[in-house]
Design a protein around this motif. Structure first.
Motif, PDB file in Angstrom:
ATOM      1  N   VAL A  64      87.401 -41.500 -75.471  1.00  0.00           N
ATOM      2  CA  VAL A  64      86.142 -40.710 -75.208  1.00  0.00           C
ATOM      3  C   VAL A  64      85.473 -41.516 -74.073  1.00  0.00           C
ATOM      4  O   VAL A  64      84.701 -42.429 -74.754  1.00  0.00           O
ATOM      5  N   ILE A  65      85.245 -41.270 -72.897  1.00  0.00           N
ATOM      6  CA  ILE A  65      84.632 -41.892 -71.745  1.00  0.00           C
ATOM      7  C   ILE A  65      83.089 -41.679 -71.981  1.00  0.00           C
ATOM      8  O   ILE A  65      82.049 -42.188 -72.031  1.00  0.00           O
ATOM      9  N   THR A  66      82.876 -40.177 -71.841  1.00  0.00           N
ATOM     10  CA  THR A  66      81.533 -39.502 -71.874  1.00  0.00           C
ATOM     11  C   THR A  66      81.669 -38.496 -73.036  1.00  0.00           C
ATOM     12  O   THR A  66      82.576 -37.465 -72.937  1.00  0.00           O
ATOM     13  N   ALA A  93      83.026 -39.258 -80.680  1.00  0.00           N
ATOM     14  CA  ALA A  93      82.109 -40.409 -80.053  1.00  0.00           C
ATOM     15  C   ALA A  93      82.820 -41.207 -78.981  1.00  0.00           C
ATOM     16  O   ALA A  93      83.924 -41.242 -79.166  1.00  0.00           O
ATOM     17  N   THR A  94      81.958 -41.914 -78.364  1.00  0.00           N
ATOM     18  CA  THR A  94      82.436 -42.658 -77.270  1.00  0.00           C
ATOM     19  C   THR A  94      83.100 -43.905 -77.544  1.00  0.00           C
ATOM     20  O   THR A  94      83.006 -44.388 -78.666  1.00  0.00           O
ATOM     21  N   GLY A  95      84.409 -43.999 -76.953  1.00  0.00           N
ATOM     22  CA  GLY A  95      85.375 -45.063 -77.666  1.00  0.00           C
ATOM     23  C   GLY A  95      86.864 -44.402 -77.898  1.00  0.00           C
ATOM     24  O   GLY A  95      87.110 -43.276 -77.483  1.00  0.00           O
ATOM     25  N   PHE A  96      87.575 -45.403 -78.614  1.00  0.00           N
ATOM     26  CA  PHE A  96      89.082 -45.042 -78.968  1.00  0.00           C
ATOM     27  C   PHE A  96      89.118 -44.100 -80.230  1.00  0.00           C
ATOM     28  O   PHE A  96      88.559 -44.319 -80.924  1.00  0.00           O
ATOM     29  N   SER A  97      90.281 -43.116 -80.179  1.00  0.00           N
ATOM     30  CA  SER A  97      90.244 -42.319 -81.266  1.00  0.00           C
ATOM     31  C   SER A  97      91.152 -43.223 -82.256  1.00  0.00           C
ATOM     32  O   SER A  97      91.786 -44.198 -81.967  1.00  0.00           O
ATOM     33  N   ALA A  98      91.032 -42.797 -83.814  1.00  0.00           N
ATOM     34  CA  ALA A  98      91.842 -43.625 -84.765  1.00  0.00           C
ATOM     35  C   ALA A  98      93.231 -43.141 -84.625  1.00  0.00           C
ATOM     36  O   ALA A  98      93.432 -41.924 -84.546  1.00  0.00           O
ATOM     37  N   PRO A  99      94.392 -43.967 -84.701  1.00  0.00           N
ATOM     38  CA  PRO A  99      95.564 -43.659 -84.702  1.00  0.00           C
ATOM     39  C   PRO A  99      96.117 -43.019 -85.792  1.00  0.00           C
ATOM     40  O   PRO A  99      95.638 -43.546 -86.894  1.00  0.00           O
ATOM     41  N   GLY A 125      81.345 -33.794 -70.871  1.00  0.00           N
ATOM     42  CA  GLY A 125      82.485 -34.901 -71.602  1.00  0.00           C
ATOM     43  C   GLY A 125      83.710 -35.098 -70.487  1.00  0.00           C
ATOM     44  O   GLY A 125      83.911 -34.572 -69.782  1.00  0.00           O
ATOM     45  N   LYS A 126      83.951 -36.345 -70.629  1.00  0.00           N
ATOM     46  CA  LYS A 126      85.248 -36.999 -70.123  1.00  0.00           C
ATOM     47  C   LYS A 126      85.974 -37.560 -70.930  1.00  0.00           C
ATOM     48  O   LYS A 126      85.527 -38.343 -71.951  1.00  0.00           O
ATOM     49  N   ILE A 127      87.521 -37.307 -70.962  1.00  0.00           N
ATOM     50  CA  ILE A 127      88.204 -38.032 -71.881  1.00  0.00           C
ATOM     51  C   ILE A 127      89.625 -38.485 -71.236  1.00  0.00           C
ATOM     52  O   ILE A 127      89.846 -38.152 -70.197  1.00  0.00           O
ATOM     53  N   ARG A 128      90.087 -39.500 -71.550  1.00  0.00           N
ATOM     54  CA  ARG A 128      91.363 -40.310 -71.094  1.00  0.00           C
ATOM     55  C   ARG A 128      92.338 -40.212 -72.155  1.00  0.00           C
ATOM     56  O   ARG A 128      92.253 -40.762 -73.356  1.00  0.00           O
TER      57      ARG A 128
END
Length: 148
Positions: A64-66, A93-99, A125-128
């Motif tokens: 999650v970037i934004t 929440a901003t950051g990486f998801s839990a695998p 929002g913006k996601i990668r």
């Protein structure tokens, strides 16, 4: 009882020059730009990554970037399959998801990785979305290793 050596030429040291290498694919999604700039609704499915046939999906995730709109959660999975195989209920929440622990899978025929928007609509929002893939199609699919 007989033993037949059906291994290919090359031996057991080093790696062959035709060895496969895992690779990363990714896609950045601006949630606000979806649906004529009105965002994603609850339970919308976003097809985000094309997966070729005969591919091992080693891992996949969301960054999650934004932050998205409040209360939105995200799942990441395979079309028509396990919708939360890679990410289950990410809190946005901003950051990486839990695998997840069940990530690896082989896709026999072409498919997509999908993000499922849960719990609320999102107008921001913006996601990668990313995945580590490896081609597992046969390099030399011949019948030379058969008796006939």
């Amino acid at each position: 009882m007989a033993t037949y050596d059906l291994t290919a030429a090359g031996g057991t040291t080093g790696h062959p020059s035709n060895g496969r290498t895992p690779y990363l694919v990714e896609n950045t999604i601006d949630i606000a730009a979806i649906n004529g700039d009105s965002g994603a609704a609850q339970n919308d499915v976003l097809r985000v990554l094309d997966i070729p046939a005969e591919t091992l999906i080693m891992e996949a995730g969301i960054e999650v970037i934004t932050a998205l709109s409040s209360s939105v959660t995200l799942d990441l999975g395979i079309t028509g399959g396990d919708v939360d195989r890679y990410v289950d209920g990410d809190t946005n929440a901003t950051g990486f998801s839990a695998p997840t622990a069940t990530a690896r899978t082989i896709v026999a025929s072409a498919d997509t990785l999908d993000v499922l928007v849960l719990s609320a609509d999102s107008t921001a929002g913006k996601i990668r979305v990313f995945a580590v893939l490896c081609d597992v199609s046969g390099i030399d699919e011949t019948d030379r290793n058969t008796d006939t």
